[in-house]
Design an enzyme around this catalytic site. Structure first.
Site, PDB file in Angstrom:
ATOM      1  N   ASP A  51       6.873  48.414 -29.987  1.00 27.26           N
ATOM      2  CA  ASP A  51       6.316  47.237 -30.212  1.00 27.26           C
ATOM      3  C   ASP A  51       5.027  47.893 -31.165  1.00 27.26           C
ATOM      4  O   ASP A  51       5.592  47.335 -32.757  1.00 27.26           O
ATOM      5  CB  ASP A  51       5.578  46.433 -29.754  1.00 27.26           C
ATOM      6  CG  ASP A  51       5.821  44.901 -30.137  1.00 27.26           C
ATOM      7  OD1 ASP A  51       6.026  44.328 -30.779  1.00 27.26           O
ATOM      8  OD2 ASP A  51       4.225  44.427 -30.191  1.00 27.26           O
ATOM      9  N   GLU A 103       8.687  49.319  -9.358  1.00 27.55           N
ATOM     10  CA  GLU A 103       7.168  48.806 -10.126  1.00 27.55           C
ATOM     11  C   GLU A 103       6.663  49.999 -10.919  1.00 27.55           C
ATOM     12  O   GLU A 103       5.543  50.073 -11.926  1.00 27.55           O
ATOM     13  CB  GLU A 103       6.158  48.756  -9.044  1.00 27.55           C
ATOM     14  CG  GLU A 103       6.464  47.310  -8.470  1.00 27.55           C
ATOM     15  CD  GLU A 103       7.811  47.073  -7.400  1.00 27.55           C
ATOM     16  OE1 GLU A 103       7.861  48.376  -6.269  1.00 27.55           O
ATOM     17  OE2 GLU A 103       7.467  46.320  -6.564  1.00 27.55           O
ATOM     18  N   LEU A 111      16.959  41.739  -7.713  1.00 23.21           N
ATOM     19  CA  LEU A 111      16.932  41.935  -5.789  1.00 23.21           C
ATOM     20  C   LEU A 111      15.970  42.676  -5.104  1.00 23.21           C
ATOM     21  O   LEU A 111      15.664  42.963  -4.234  1.00 23.21           O
ATOM     22  CB  LEU A 111      17.875  42.401  -5.846  1.00 23.21           C
ATOM     23  CG  LEU A 111      19.396  42.086  -6.335  1.00 23.21           C
ATOM     24  CD1 LEU A 111      20.621  42.753  -6.148  1.00 23.21           C
ATOM     25  CD2 LEU A 111      19.373  40.563  -5.832  1.00 23.21           C
TER      26      LEU A 111
END
Lengths: 160, 160, 160, 160, 160, 160
Positions: free
Chosen positions: A127, A113, A76
């Site tokens: 990772d 953001e 949204l």
């Protein structure tokens, strides 16, 4: 502060809120988070003494690129123009502290953001360390400060 | 466990590790995280009694879609086929606990996909509650369990 | 070598060629290119002596991520699994030489993925130097070597 | 012209530069490049006399779409609104010359969008000819002209 | 045929169904749709006699690229390898009939990829004609035929 | 109304039309479509009485996210800022009627974004019902109303 969720209507249906009436203007958001791992792993990430130190650079760049993908990820969120993104990583002890600062001159705030930049940088660190420390944890992802827009300056209250 | 970062070479340069020699096979990863907010907000998210309850559904779906975007977001992740993704949200007290389970039959583990599902679901919850509680925090994003591959079963040690 | 374009049918219409009958197997492609700029710019890119040298790292990472975006960019490319990507940058004199090596175990060759890695790394270098040298040029983007698949080893002829 | 790389800070860390203070305004960039192949291949690409000539159209469209993907590919590029994109292909002799013209009314220049359009069109041509001419080369990808913004008109110097 | 929706669990929560136990194998799906506009517009789309006829080519290519984006668009679709995609457009009278054929050798059917190719081609045609005929309509988007997988051949019943 | 296709030049080549001279301003588009299936399937989609009703929510959210992906899908569409998106689903009898309303304050209309929202919501519904009703059809995807811009209000003529 709102007393209802703005992103669902009175029946509960999701919507992208209409911001046509909001004014464009300079806005800023700062978000932080921390990857908790081990001192050994932090030392590997810093790679002191090696000619190339891409590990932290990879996370910085992933965070910046992640900020641009926010409207693709968060259903949204409005697609908006970003005027600047900085992702800072501070590796000390057994932690890597992540800080993202995002600026816009558009119609909505940029908290999402900034938070997305922090989490994507954190996922990228995860990772890279997971073969050495699969138990690493991304913690305390949150907004520290917002400026601009109708609500103006907001800083995180100390008791939260 | 590895003693070096696998994602950078001996000079420190980032690379996507060659997995050509890894065998395809059934693998699973479970990751969790928690959005810490307030009891009032959790009650709004649950929307008990309303005909549509899209708030939690939006986060579940965003998490599933987020898992599919992992190689777009995390620079050194391999693009792999996902065989199944489940995102479960448990809203209780002032917390929403997020659990993602990802399965593959491909050549690499799916921890990153599970972690990405958790963080994108968490970001989406944050987006929906931010007008009511801008201080909400995403905490404790981590892998709980992995199955399959050469290393077999891994469960999170209790002291981490 | 083919005598007709494989990507258009006999009437000239574009298509994604059916590779159902091709065998999966280990394949590799190496592509190269060179960014021609000035000695001063190459020196800035190398940043010798600075604590962080993100400029070349940014291009390396962009190249790796670019390889993964190949089927999004090149309309008739098959979406395939990549087993490994390495992007090497050699900055000397007034040139930055880019080499990308891509591996797969899938049904098609990976020349396009290697070429895309080279060009995205090159574009990223261009972006970083353009304020200092707007005349920088990306040259000689080409495949050097392919291995695997039905055609086996191919190396670039010396007269091309 | 700048004397330092604008995209890294004084410590060398990558950042998306803050353009909040730049004025929106009409800007244009023209970039070119050339795919060098053989006369036979150029003839196949032109498909004179066939009812459908999708080969060159595919490259034109890929280039236009590539311009829109620039901020997804080039890590430190700002996501901006594009006002117009034209990709022109001139197939003559053994070359296909690619020219991209990009316009915006936003806060940054569009050289990178024009260069990305050229390279994606070039990659797409390469993909289509690679079965016939695996040695094709993308050459001379560069900016020819910029208009607008604080620096105004820039044209490529003849000696570069 | 199933009697329950497979994509939600018994409580109604959305999930990406686990296909780990499905066998890879050759599968095919054909989907069709039709853009209804006017004879004048169809004539403009065909551009008979003009040197370049990019209008229909643009829709064909958009449809092929759209098939590759299916898992990005349809939340519960599996990301799978596509072995081939053909999009055919037949412009006659006041209609453009769209047919997409998609092949895979992966674990799931490709109806959604074929339907997505049809709709994206249809949207692209709509985009090109909307200045001339804003009332154009995309109709009858449906699966005509499926082959492969556990259920084998399925053809559309005549009464639907 | 235009008498030529605006998206191709006089030679027939595709282009993204230059909108630099168009004024930003409030614009709105409403598009509709209908998924035709069976009464049994509509009942399953509504899931009356179940604690979670994610089926319709999934389609609503996919439609909203689809609107944001329009410039990625439709080759000649401009990337623009969206100010608001609402997707409404009305499940009655054997049909699910889809309505999307999109708003912008940018330089182009948003018909394509509204049509894309409708089709992606429709594809998502199709995906969820296909195991129960593989013959479901997406019909009558069209623009109902536009407001704003140079042409002002447009409503669909009754005879189309």
């Amino acid at each position: 502060m709102a007393e209802e969720l703005t992103h669902v209507d009175e029946a509960g249906a999701a919507r992208m809120v209409d911001v046509s009436d909001k004014r464009p203007g300079a806005r800023l958001a700062v978000a932080t988070g921390v990857l908790r791992t081990t001192e050994e792993v932090v030392s590997l990430l810093r790679r002191d003494g090696l000619p190339k130190g891409d590990a932290l650079a990879t996370a910085r760049i992933a965070g910046i690129m992640g900020a641009k993908r926010t409207p693709d990820l968060v259903p949204l969120c409005h697609p908006i123009a970003l005027a600047g993104v900085v992702v800072d990583l501070a590796a000390e002890g057994s932690d890597v502290r992540i800080t993202a600062t995002v600026r816009t001159t558009d119609r909505t705030g940029v908290e999402m953001e900034a938070l997305t930049a922090v989490t994507v940088a954190g996922l990228t660190l995860h990772d890279m360390v997971k073969a050495v420390d699969p138990a690493a944890t991304l913690d305390a992802v949150r907004v520290e400060r917002k400026e601009g827009g109708k609500t103006g300056l907001w800083t995180r209250p100390e008791d939260r």
